[in-house]
Design a protein around this motif. Structure first.
Motif, PDB file in Angstrom:
ATOM      1  N   GLY A 110       0.789  -1.226   0.000  1.00 60.70           N
ATOM      2  CA  GLY A 110       0.000   0.000   0.000  1.00 60.70           C
ATOM      3  C   GLY A 110       0.824   1.280   0.000  1.00 60.70           C
ATOM      4  O   GLY A 110       0.276   2.368  -0.198  1.00 60.70           O
ATOM      5  N   ASP A 111       2.127   1.156   0.206  1.00 62.58           N
ATOM      6  CA  ASP A 111       3.000   2.330   0.153  1.00 62.58           C
ATOM      7  C   ASP A 111       3.344   2.703  -1.282  1.00 62.58           C
ATOM      8  O   ASP A 111       3.931   3.767  -1.521  1.00 62.58           O
ATOM      9  CB  ASP A 111       4.302   2.067   0.916  1.00 62.58           C
ATOM     10  CG  ASP A 111       4.079   1.779   2.389  1.00 62.58           C
ATOM     11  OD1 ASP A 111       4.928   1.095   2.996  1.00 62.58           O
ATOM     12  OD2 ASP A 111       3.049   2.225   2.933  1.00 62.58           O
ATOM     13  N   SER A 112       3.002   1.855  -2.234  1.00 69.83           N
ATOM     14  CA  SER A 112       3.305   2.122  -3.635  1.00 69.83           C
ATOM     15  C   SER A 112       2.584   3.395  -4.078  1.00 69.83           C
ATOM     16  O   SER A 112       1.361   3.505  -3.945  1.00 69.83           O
ATOM     17  CB  SER A 112       2.877   0.952  -4.517  1.00 69.83           C
ATOM     18  OG  SER A 112       3.611  -0.215  -4.193  1.00 69.83           O
ATOM     19  N   ALA A 113       3.343   4.335  -4.585  1.00 72.90           N
ATOM     20  CA  ALA A 113       2.812   5.634  -4.995  1.00 72.90           C
ATOM     21  C   ALA A 113       3.958   6.448  -5.571  1.00 72.90           C
ATOM     22  O   ALA A 113       5.109   6.004  -5.579  1.00 72.90           O
ATOM     23  CB  ALA A 113       2.201   6.375  -3.798  1.00 72.90           C
ATOM     24  N   VAL A 114       3.621   7.640  -6.040  1.00 69.35           N
ATOM     25  CA  VAL A 114       4.658   8.602  -6.413  1.00 69.35           C
ATOM     26  C   VAL A 114       4.850   9.560  -5.238  1.00 69.35           C
ATOM     27  O   VAL A 114       3.873  10.144  -4.744  1.00 69.35           O
ATOM     28  CB  VAL A 114       4.272   9.387  -7.675  1.00 69.35           C
ATOM     29  CG1 VAL A 114       5.318  10.462  -7.976  1.00 69.35           C
ATOM     30  CG2 VAL A 114       4.128   8.448  -8.871  1.00 69.35           C
ATOM     31  N   TYR A 115       6.071   9.696  -4.805  1.00 68.04           N
ATOM     32  CA  TYR A 115       6.390  10.582  -3.690  1.00 68.04           C
ATOM     33  C   TYR A 115       6.986  11.863  -4.265  1.00 68.04           C
ATOM     34  O   TYR A 115       8.004  11.841  -4.945  1.00 68.04           O
ATOM     35  CB  TYR A 115       7.340   9.899  -2.713  1.00 68.04           C
ATOM     36  CG  TYR A 115       6.629   8.800  -1.956  1.00 68.04           C
ATOM     37  CD1 TYR A 115       6.444   7.545  -2.523  1.00 68.04           C
ATOM     38  CD2 TYR A 115       6.087   9.042  -0.701  1.00 68.04           C
ATOM     39  CE1 TYR A 115       5.753   6.552  -1.854  1.00 68.04           C
ATOM     40  CE2 TYR A 115       5.400   8.052  -0.015  1.00 68.04           C
ATOM     41  CZ  TYR A 115       5.231   6.812  -0.601  1.00 68.04           C
ATOM     42  OH  TYR A 115       4.534   5.833   0.068  1.00 68.04           O
ATOM     43  N   LEU A 116       6.303  12.966  -3.984  1.00 68.44           N
ATOM     44  CA  LEU A 116       6.691  14.266  -4.518  1.00 68.44           C
ATOM     45  C   LEU A 116       7.297  15.134  -3.427  1.00 68.44           C
ATOM     46  O   LEU A 116       6.843  15.119  -2.292  1.00 68.44           O
ATOM     47  CB  LEU A 116       5.463  14.981  -5.091  1.00 68.44           C
ATOM     48  CG  LEU A 116       4.776  14.338  -6.289  1.00 68.44           C
ATOM     49  CD1 LEU A 116       3.443  15.021  -6.556  1.00 68.44           C
ATOM     50  CD2 LEU A 116       5.655  14.406  -7.517  1.00 68.44           C
ATOM     51  N   CYS A 117       8.295  15.878  -3.817  1.00 69.69           N
ATOM     52  CA  CYS A 117       8.905  16.846  -2.926  1.00 69.69           C
ATOM     53  C   CYS A 117       8.705  18.235  -3.534  1.00 69.69           C
ATOM     54  O   CYS A 117       8.697  18.391  -4.761  1.00 69.69           O
ATOM     55  CB  CYS A 117      10.390  16.537  -2.791  1.00 69.69           C
ATOM     56  SG  CYS A 117      11.328  17.737  -1.827  1.00 69.69           S
ATOM     57  N   ALA A 118       8.526  19.218  -2.689  1.00 70.70           N
ATOM     58  CA  ALA A 118       8.389  20.604  -3.140  1.00 70.70           C
ATOM     59  C   ALA A 118       9.154  21.510  -2.196  1.00 70.70           C
ATOM     60  O   ALA A 118       9.355  21.174  -1.021  1.00 70.70           O
ATOM     61  CB  ALA A 118       6.919  21.016  -3.187  1.00 70.70           C
ATOM     62  N   SER A 119       9.575  22.649  -2.701  1.00 70.49           N
ATOM     63  CA  SER A 119      10.204  23.634  -1.822  1.00 70.49           C
ATOM     64  C   SER A 119       9.647  25.021  -2.127  1.00 70.49           C
ATOM     65  O   SER A 119       9.121  25.267  -3.214  1.00 70.49           O
ATOM     66  CB  SER A 119      11.734  23.621  -1.984  1.00 70.49           C
ATOM     67  OG  SER A 119      12.144  24.142  -3.233  1.00 70.49           O
ATOM     68  N   SER A 120       9.730  25.883  -1.136  1.00 71.69           N
ATOM     69  CA  SER A 120       9.308  27.271  -1.306  1.00 71.69           C
ATOM     70  C   SER A 120      10.265  28.160  -0.527  1.00 71.69           C
ATOM     71  O   SER A 120      10.941  27.712   0.395  1.00 71.69           O
ATOM     72  CB  SER A 120       7.866  27.490  -0.854  1.00 71.69           C
ATOM     73  OG  SER A 120       7.689  27.139   0.494  1.00 71.69           O
ATOM     74  N   LEU A 121      10.276  29.430  -0.901  1.00 70.86           N
ATOM     75  CA  LEU A 121      11.230  30.357  -0.308  1.00 70.86           C
ATOM     76  C   LEU A 121      11.060  30.422   1.209  1.00 70.86           C
ATOM     77  O   LEU A 121      12.028  30.379   1.969  1.00 70.86           O
ATOM     78  CB  LEU A 121      11.048  31.742  -0.927  1.00 70.86           C
ATOM     79  CG  LEU A 121      12.142  32.759  -0.629  1.00 70.86           C
ATOM     80  CD1 LEU A 121      13.478  32.271  -1.140  1.00 70.86           C
ATOM     81  CD2 LEU A 121      11.798  34.103  -1.267  1.00 70.86           C
ATOM     82  N   THR A 122       9.810  30.528   1.634  1.00 65.23           N
ATOM     83  CA  THR A 122       9.483  30.470   3.056  1.00 65.23           C
ATOM     84  C   THR A 122       8.280  29.560   3.220  1.00 65.23           C
ATOM     85  O   THR A 122       7.761  29.029   2.238  1.00 65.23           O
ATOM     86  CB  THR A 122       9.134  31.866   3.609  1.00 65.23           C
ATOM     87  OG1 THR A 122       7.824  32.240   3.143  1.00 65.23           O
ATOM     88  CG2 THR A 122      10.141  32.915   3.183  1.00 65.23           C
ATOM     89  N   SER A 123       7.830  29.417   4.445  1.00 65.92           N
ATOM     90  CA  SER A 123       6.651  28.584   4.691  1.00 65.92           C
ATOM     91  C   SER A 123       5.372  29.409   4.752  1.00 65.92           C
ATOM     92  O   SER A 123       4.323  28.894   5.136  1.00 65.92           O
ATOM     93  CB  SER A 123       6.830  27.794   5.991  1.00 65.92           C
ATOM     94  OG  SER A 123       7.042  28.691   7.072  1.00 65.92           O
ATOM     95  N   LEU A 124       5.448  30.672   4.381  1.00 64.52           N
ATOM     96  CA  LEU A 124       4.238  31.496   4.377  1.00 64.52           C
ATOM     97  C   LEU A 124       3.224  30.903   3.405  1.00 64.52           C
ATOM     98  O   LEU A 124       3.573  30.384   2.342  1.00 64.52           O
ATOM     99  CB  LEU A 124       4.582  32.933   3.967  1.00 64.52           C
ATOM    100  CG  LEU A 124       5.399  33.726   4.979  1.00 64.52           C
ATOM    101  CD1 LEU A 124       5.787  35.078   4.400  1.00 64.52           C
ATOM    102  CD2 LEU A 124       4.646  33.883   6.280  1.00 64.52           C
ATOM    103  N   ALA A 125       1.953  31.035   3.768  1.00 67.35           N
ATOM    104  CA  ALA A 125       0.892  30.369   3.015  1.00 67.35           C
ATOM    105  C   ALA A 125       0.844  30.792   1.553  1.00 67.35           C
ATOM    106  O   ALA A 125       0.468  30.009   0.686  1.00 67.35           O
ATOM    107  CB  ALA A 125      -0.454  30.628   3.682  1.00 67.35           C
ATOM    108  N   GLY A 126       1.219  32.023   1.259  1.00 66.92           N
ATOM    109  CA  GLY A 126       1.131  32.501  -0.110  1.00 66.92           C
ATOM    110  C   GLY A 126       2.329  32.200  -0.979  1.00 66.92           C
ATOM    111  O   GLY A 126       2.310  32.466  -2.179  1.00 66.92           O
ATOM    112  N   ASP A 127       3.370  31.631  -0.394  1.00 61.03           N
ATOM    113  CA  ASP A 127       4.568  31.327  -1.180  1.00 61.03           C
ATOM    114  C   ASP A 127       4.319  30.136  -2.093  1.00 61.03           C
ATOM    115  O   ASP A 127       3.754  29.122  -1.682  1.00 61.03           O
ATOM    116  CB  ASP A 127       5.747  31.016  -0.261  1.00 61.03           C
ATOM    117  CG  ASP A 127       6.541  32.259   0.091  1.00 61.03           C
ATOM    118  OD1 ASP A 127       7.606  32.131   0.705  1.00 61.03           O
ATOM    119  OD2 ASP A 127       6.081  33.370  -0.249  1.00 61.03           O
ATOM    120  N   THR A 128       4.776  30.248  -3.324  1.00 60.00           N
ATOM    121  CA  THR A 128       4.590  29.171  -4.292  1.00 60.00           C
ATOM    122  C   THR A 128       5.480  27.987  -3.962  1.00 60.00           C
ATOM    123  O   THR A 128       6.668  28.153  -3.664  1.00 60.00           O
ATOM    124  CB  THR A 128       4.918  29.680  -5.699  1.00 60.00           C
ATOM    125  OG1 THR A 128       4.044  30.766  -6.007  1.00 60.00           O
ATOM    126  CG2 THR A 128       4.750  28.578  -6.732  1.00 60.00           C
TER     127      THR A 128
END
Lengths: 112, 115
Positions: B85-103
């Motif tokens: 059940g762990d089979s999946a695509v694992y995605l990583c993302a980064s943003s400049l800060t953790s502010l909600a509006g940061d892409t």
């Protein structure tokens, strides 16, 4: 709790016609709204976002989205569709102090 | 400039084995996120880091999943005693800060298959 809904699993549009991909959301505070596109075997690519200000947001590849607070919607639009726009589109919402929530995605087919 | 990179791109393992998935964020981005995407679904939040610390790990499904970011840059997602059940695509993302509006900018993902 926040949530986001994409009511259409698939949208078919003829090339050259306008397209709309629908998204509605629910948050307790002011929403931060995002659209991403995913091509096969690729990660998500950012298209546009609404933070504050003008309700019409313009983004990459000629896409735009309209924030409608009364209808809690953030529909993605493009005036003239291209075959290369065919992909999977995700709407996402984030509350100020919460994590981002993604919709299930809408598959867009542009027919030549 | 370089985007978010993830290695390996594909990982096939057997049930019960241990796996590590690596994410290299965009240089200078302080926030890093891990998601899991199952077929036909949108990305599902797992954990995010602000700097070296895990700011929110509420999405980790159980204690078999763990992630680290010891120097505030590269992160590793670790899965013990893998299950099918762990089979999946694992995605990583980064943003400049953790502010909600940061892409958040996403990597290409690691496709994990547990046999």
């Amino acid at each position: 709790a926040q949530s986001v809904a994409q009511p259409e699993d698939q949208v078919n549009v003829a090339e050259g016609n306008p397209l709309t991909v629908k998204c509605t959301y629910s948050v307790s505070g002011n929403p931060y709204l995002f659209w991403y596109v995913q091509y096969p075997n690729r990660g998500l690519q950012f298209l546009l976002k609404y933070i504050t200000g003008d309700n019409l947001v313009k983004g990459s590849y000629g896409f735009e989205a309209e924030f409608n607070k009364s209808q809690t919607s953030f529909h993605l639009k493009k005036p003239s569709a291209l075959v290369s726009d065919s992909a999977l589109y995700f709407c996402a919402v984030r509350d100020r102090d919460d994590k981002i929530i993604f919709g299930k995605g809408t598959r867009l087919h542009i027919l030549p | 400039g370089a985007g978010v990179s993830q290695t390996p791109s594909n990982k096939v393992t057997e049930k019960g084995k241990y796996v590590e998935l690596r994410c290299d964020p965009i240089s200078g981005h302080t926030a890093l996120y891990w998601y899991r995407q199952s077929l036909g679904q949108g990305p599902e939040f797992l954990i995010y880091f602000q700097g070296t610390g895990a700011a929110d790990d509420s999405g980790l499904p159980n204690d078999r999943f763990f992630a680290v970011r010891p120097e505030g840059s590269v992160s590793t997602l670790k899965i013990q005693r893998t299950e099918r059940g762990d089979s999946a695509v694992y995605l990583c993302a980064s943003s400049l800060t953790s502010l909600a509006g940061d892409t958040q900018y996403f990597g290409p993902g690691t496709r994990l298959t547990v046999l």
